[in-house]
Design an enzyme around this catalytic site. Structure first.
Site, PDB file in Angstrom:
ATOM      1  N   PRO A 108       0.814  -1.214   0.000  1.00  0.00           N
ATOM      2  CG  PRO A 108      -0.126  -1.153   2.101  1.00  0.00           C
ATOM      3  CD  PRO A 108       0.646  -2.021   1.196  1.00  0.00           C
TER       4      PRO A 108
ATOM      5  CB  SER B  55     -12.283 -12.820   5.041  1.00  0.00           C
ATOM      6  OG  SER B  55     -12.440 -11.442   5.089  1.00  0.00           O
TER       7      SER B  55
ATOM      8  CB  VAL C 158       4.514   0.551   3.242  1.00  0.00           C
ATOM      9  CG1 VAL C 158       3.135   0.494   3.836  1.00  0.00           C
ATOM     10  CG2 VAL C 158       4.510   0.066   1.807  1.00  0.00           C
TER      11      VAL C 158
ATOM     12  CE  LYS D  33      -9.185  -9.847   7.062  1.00  0.00           C
ATOM     13  NZ  LYS D  33      -9.646 -11.129   6.518  1.00  0.00           N
TER      14      LYS D  33
HETATM   15  P1  ADP Z   1       5.701   4.390  -0.999  1.00  0.00           P
HETATM   16  O1  ADP Z   1       6.696   4.515  -2.099  1.00  0.00           O
HETATM   17  O2  ADP Z   1       5.551   2.998  -0.498  1.00  0.00           O
HETATM   18  O3  ADP Z   1       4.393   5.016  -1.288  1.00  0.00           O
HETATM   19  P2  ADP Z   1       7.413   6.260   0.384  1.00  0.00           P
HETATM   20  O4  ADP Z   1       8.696   5.622   0.039  1.00  0.00           O
HETATM   21  O5  ADP Z   1       7.002   7.453  -0.374  1.00  0.00           O
HETATM   22  O6  ADP Z   1       6.270   5.157   0.271  1.00  0.00           O
HETATM   23  O7  ADP Z   1       7.386   6.529   1.948  1.00  0.00           O
HETATM   24  C1  ADP Z   1       6.753   7.630   2.552  1.00  0.00           C
HETATM   25  C2  ADP Z   1       7.615   8.222   3.641  1.00  0.00           C
HETATM   26  O8  ADP Z   1       7.683   7.361   4.759  1.00  0.00           O
HETATM   27  C3  ADP Z   1       9.046   8.455   3.202  1.00  0.00           C
HETATM   28  O9  ADP Z   1       9.464   9.679   3.724  1.00  0.00           O
HETATM   29  C4  ADP Z   1       9.801   7.308   3.842  1.00  0.00           C
HETATM   30  O10 ADP Z   1      11.125   7.661   4.099  1.00  0.00           O
HETATM   31  C5  ADP Z   1       9.016   7.073   5.119  1.00  0.00           C
HETATM   32  N1  ADP Z   1       9.081   5.651   5.530  1.00  0.00           N
HETATM   33  C6  ADP Z   1       8.288   4.649   5.108  1.00  0.00           C
HETATM   34  N2  ADP Z   1       8.631   3.478   5.685  1.00  0.00           N
HETATM   35  C7  ADP Z   1       9.661   3.744   6.510  1.00  0.00           C
HETATM   36  C8  ADP Z   1      10.464   2.945   7.395  1.00  0.00           C
HETATM   37  N3  ADP Z   1      10.262   1.640   7.527  1.00  0.00           N
HETATM   38  N4  ADP Z   1      11.454   3.558   8.071  1.00  0.00           N
HETATM   39  C9  ADP Z   1      11.667   4.887   7.934  1.00  0.00           C
HETATM   40  N5  ADP Z   1      10.954   5.701   7.140  1.00  0.00           N
HETATM   41  C10 ADP Z   1       9.947   5.143   6.419  1.00  0.00           C
END
Ligand code: ADP
Length: 799
Positions: free
Chosen positions: A361, A683, A364, A726
């Site tokens: 999603p 589910s 993340v 969940k």
């Molecule tokens: P996606 O590409 O999955 O949509 P992003 O890479 O744009 O997500 O992430 C959104 C923000 O959240 C970024 O600034 C990222 O550095 C931060 N972020 C997401 N997951 C982590 C994590 N596990 N540790 C540190 N920062 C995270």
């Protein structure tokens, strides 16, 4: 101040690209303020300073883990500030020392160090010493013969040296070795082992130089051939000029410049020919013509590509892991997969790696981990957004005869990367569509196919470009909309949504420091309490990832910065009490769930794009003719589950005192609140059946029980997906018991430990197992059907 083998406290200096040995005098430059402060502090005291090297040059503020443990205590001889503000230092390595601890980082490093003495005794090792010294002298002799500009005096003094310690000192000072190698030598205490290691390093160096020379020789021969052609062309041009066919000087310069550049490209002859033909065509045209403009543009684009530029990969798995861990919390599966990839490449450099596809999603960390992988591996990084790309020419470019034609996105990214082995992140590969102008996914297939991509053809560039050294990483929200031939080529790694605890850690350890820095705040200026972070997670955001969470934290930082700049306060503290002053009223309050046992209302668990949620289902029955009505934007699969539930309840009607003819005499209404949100999936089978039995048999359902599971016509409970999300939702909503399919028992491993500690899990094999747990334990009262319906109606109105 120095007593042997006791810890000594002294200023410390982290240096990059250099290892200093005892008994060696070195010059080095210092630019960091902390380093300068450390040197000055030492200078004002006894001139002694502990110097050690950084494991990775990219950190400006290394912590203890970024430094090698063994360094030297050196005496500063001289310091000079240059006009370029660089401090030039002359120091002599005195003795080896181990870094025990760092006591302070600011304004300069102060460390506790302990002398790490050498093993001096060589009495009984004499023969061995003699042997290794001879071997090393011989290796050095070979080295000196292949190394240009090696001073003769150095060779003769090495040959004459009889003291093993001095021999080591002089060699290590004069032979350029990698920092890692030098550090290994510094860390070795025994002279025989140290000389042995140095011998291996010198021999390897001789071999590398040998191979390098062979390659250069081959290249030179090749160049000679093409050079000939180039001179002939230049001559032809000169003759044409003499014959009075000359064009303006500017043409000539263009011609020469292009020819020279083409000459230098590391590409096959056929492609070179093609480019030369273009230059010839250009040459015959009027420089102001449209065609000349197109050709010049074309040549410029081709020549700007990184045909023969590549960067060196960092392949030390441990260091790569350190960088990945520093940038991202968790995401272990992705990190593990990358490290495996690097390890395999190290063993078999020509391997064609699988393309990694990160699926999960939004928010993340898919994109940002891609960037971090590039940083960790020392590769250039480019991102190509594929969302909305629908045309093949987006990927592959337009033929240059088109007006305003340009290369496609892949070649453009290569140009921007400036190296032929960058990491290219193909973002949102699932959002690519196609129309009648051609299918972009088939072009992408060629890009990602290791069999074909060494000669990728862009319509605009025309000559083949080698993409086989590029590390492609793709991202997607779902694999369902990715064409299957493309999907087959990728190694899918799923990133699940974050739990509340994970979000908290990410916020505290990554997002807050990142946003403080981005907004120019020091950590002392803004403190956000743990409670406040949890409140932002629970009440201001509802998402699978951490994007909104990061935005909210950014907003807090901006507001704090304003307060501080306005001079209202020196520092700002945000806690549970004052958070609403900063972020406004809370947007999401705890789920409005039933707080007491009710008839026909059951807590289902669903898995949506924003993570897990509690999805209550309601069932009511009325006198009627057996109509089953479903409302609340239920999808087809859920409607089918409702029918299965009704059929199954017929088979157990007796047991719960339900009239056997209910399916003919009653209308059944199943509703999922929050009607506007579409819901689907199998589910909710157990939830519907439970709601139905409760409504028909008039038995209340326990309000602190939640459930998930698919059912079959025979009442078996089948496993479901998204258990982790969940169950996290159930925990957040304060559920005490969660009923899950017995087939999901093994997935419990993935479930967060706080959830496991606080929730009683019940495994259901049959739907009756679910009913046993969820329905209140009391004998079903037999109520005349009419009365029973009234109760149900009343309940529906209140919901
Ligand atoms: P996606 O590409 O999955 O949509 P992003 O890479 O744009 O997500 O992430 C959104 C923000 O959240 C970024 O600034 C990222 O550095 C931060 N972020 C997401 N997951 C982590 C994590 N596990 N540790 C540190 N920062 C995270």
């Amino acid at each position: 101040m120095k007593t042997k083998l006791e810890d000594i406290t002294m200023p410390a200096l982290a240096i990059r690209g250099l290892v200093i040995f005892p008994n060696v005098v070195v010059h080095f430059d210092v630019t960091r303020e902390t380093s300068e402060a450390a040197l000055r502090a030492a200078m004002n005291d006894n001139k002694l300073i502990f110097i050690t090297s950084q494991r990775d040059d990219c950190f400006d503020e290394p912590d203890i883990n970024d430094l090698y443990q063994v360094g030297v205590v050196a005496e500063i001889r001289q310091m000079l500030k240059g006009t370029d503000n660089v401090l030039r230092v002359l120091a002599e390595g005195k003795y080896r020392a181990k870094l025990i601890d760092i006591l302070q980082y600011e304004p300069y490093l102060v460390a506790n160090v302990r002398e790490f003495p050498e093993i001096k005794r060589i009495g009984s090792d004499e023969i061995e010493i003699e042997a290794v010294m001879r071997a090393i002298k011989q290796a050095f002799y070979q080295y000196a013969t292949v190394m240009p500009r090696m001073p003769k005096e150095l060779t003769s003094s090495v040959m004459k040296e009889t003291d093993p310690f001095k021999l080591f000192d002089v060699l290590v000072f004069n032979i350029p070795l990698a920092v890692d190698d030098k550090e290994m030598l510094l860390e070795e205490s025994h002279i025989i082992s140290r000389l042995g290691m140095l011998l291996a390093m010198i021999s390897r160096e001789v071999e590398v130089i040998d191979i390098e020379r062979n390659i250069q020789e081959k290249v030179r021969q090749q160049l000679d051939n093409t050079q000939k052609e180039y001179y002939l062309r230049a001559q032809m041009k000169a003759i044409a000029n003499q014959l009075g066919e000359s064009e303006e000087d500017e043409y000539q310069e263009d011609y020469d410049e292009y020819s020279e550049k083409i000459q230098a490209l590391d590409i096959d002859e056929e492609s070179k020919e093609k480019l030369f033909r273009e230059v010839d065509r250009l040459n015959k045209m009027s420089s102001a013509s449209q065609d000349a403009f197109v050709i010049r543009n074309y040549l410029d684009n081709v020549l700007e590509l990184p045909w023969n530029i590549s960067t060196k990969d960092k392949t030390d798995v441990k260091k790569v892991k350190e960088v990945l861990d520093k940038d991202h919390y968790g995401l272990d599966k992705v990190k593990e997969r990358i490290l495996e990839n690097i390890a395999v490449r190290e063993l078999k450099p020509d391997i064609k790696g699988q393309i990694i596809c990160l699926v999960g999603p939004p928010g993340v960390g898919k994109t940002s981990i891609g960037k971090s992988i590039a940083r960790a591996m020392g590769r250039k990084y480019q991102r190509i957004s594929l969302g909305g790309v629908r045309d093949e020419s987006d990927i592959r470019g337009h033929r240059k005869t088109y007006v305003g034609a340009m290369p496609g996105r892949i070649i453009n990214a290569m140009k921007l990367a400036g190296s032929k082995n960058p990491l290219i992140l193909l973002d949102e590969i699932d959002k690519m569509t196609h129309d009648m102008r051609g299918d972009p996914s088939s072009a992408l297939l060629e890009v990602l196919d290791s069999e074909q991509n060494s000669a990728f053809r862009d319509h605009y560039i025309e000559i083949p470009f080698d993409l086989s050294n590029v590390l492609f990483v793709t991202t997607a929200n779902t694999t369902q909309t990715i064409d299957s031939p493309l999907l087959d080529r990728m190694d899918v790694i799923e990133l699940t949504s974050y739990t509340r605890e994970e979000k908290f850690h990410i916020a505290k350890e990554h997002l807050v420091p990142k946003q403080l820095k981005a907004n120019g705040l020091k950590s002392t200026m803004l403190k956000i309490s743990d409670d406040a972070l949890y409140i932002i997670i629970d009440n201001y955001t509802r998402e699978a990832g951490v994007r909104s969470l990061e935005r909210k934290i950014a907003s807090l930082c901006r507001k704090a910065a304003k307060i501080i700049v306005n001079g209202e306060k020196k520092s700002v503290r945000i806690g549970s009490r004052n958070i609403e002053e900063f972020l406004g009223v809370k947007k999401y309050l705890d789920d409005d769930l039933a707080k007491k046992n009710e008839i026909g209302i059951v807590n289902g668990l669903a898995w949506t794009s924003v993570g897990g949620v509690i999805m209550p289902l309601e069932a009511s029955v009325f006198d009627g003719k057996g109509v089953i009505e479903t409302t609340g934007s239920l999808g087809d699969v859920m409607k089918e589950s409702a029918k299965i539930a009704v059929s199954y309840v017929r088979s157990i009607a007796d047991k719960y005192g339900i009239s056997g003819d209910f399916y003919k005499e009653k209308d059944i209404h199943i509703h999922a609140p929050e009607g506007a949100t579409p819901k689907d999936g199998p589910s909710a089978g157990v939830t519907m059946t439970t709601a139905l039995v409760s409504a028909l048999a008039n038995i209340p359902v326990k309000h602190d029980v939640a459930m998930t599971g698919e059912i079959t016509l025979h009442g078996k409970v089948l496993p479901i997906g998204g258990l982790r999300e969940k169950t996290m939702a159930a925990y957040k909503a304060g559920m005490k018991t969660v009923v899950i399919p017995v087939g999901n028992k093994s997935d419990l491993e993935e479930v967060d430990s706080v959830v496991k500690d606080n929730i009683n899990f019940v495994y259901a094999e049959k739907i009756t197992d679910v009913l046993d747990v969820a329905l209140e334990k009391k004998e079903p009262r037999y109520i005349k059907p009419k009365h029973r319906d009234e109760i149900s109606k009343r309940h529906t109105v209140s919901s």
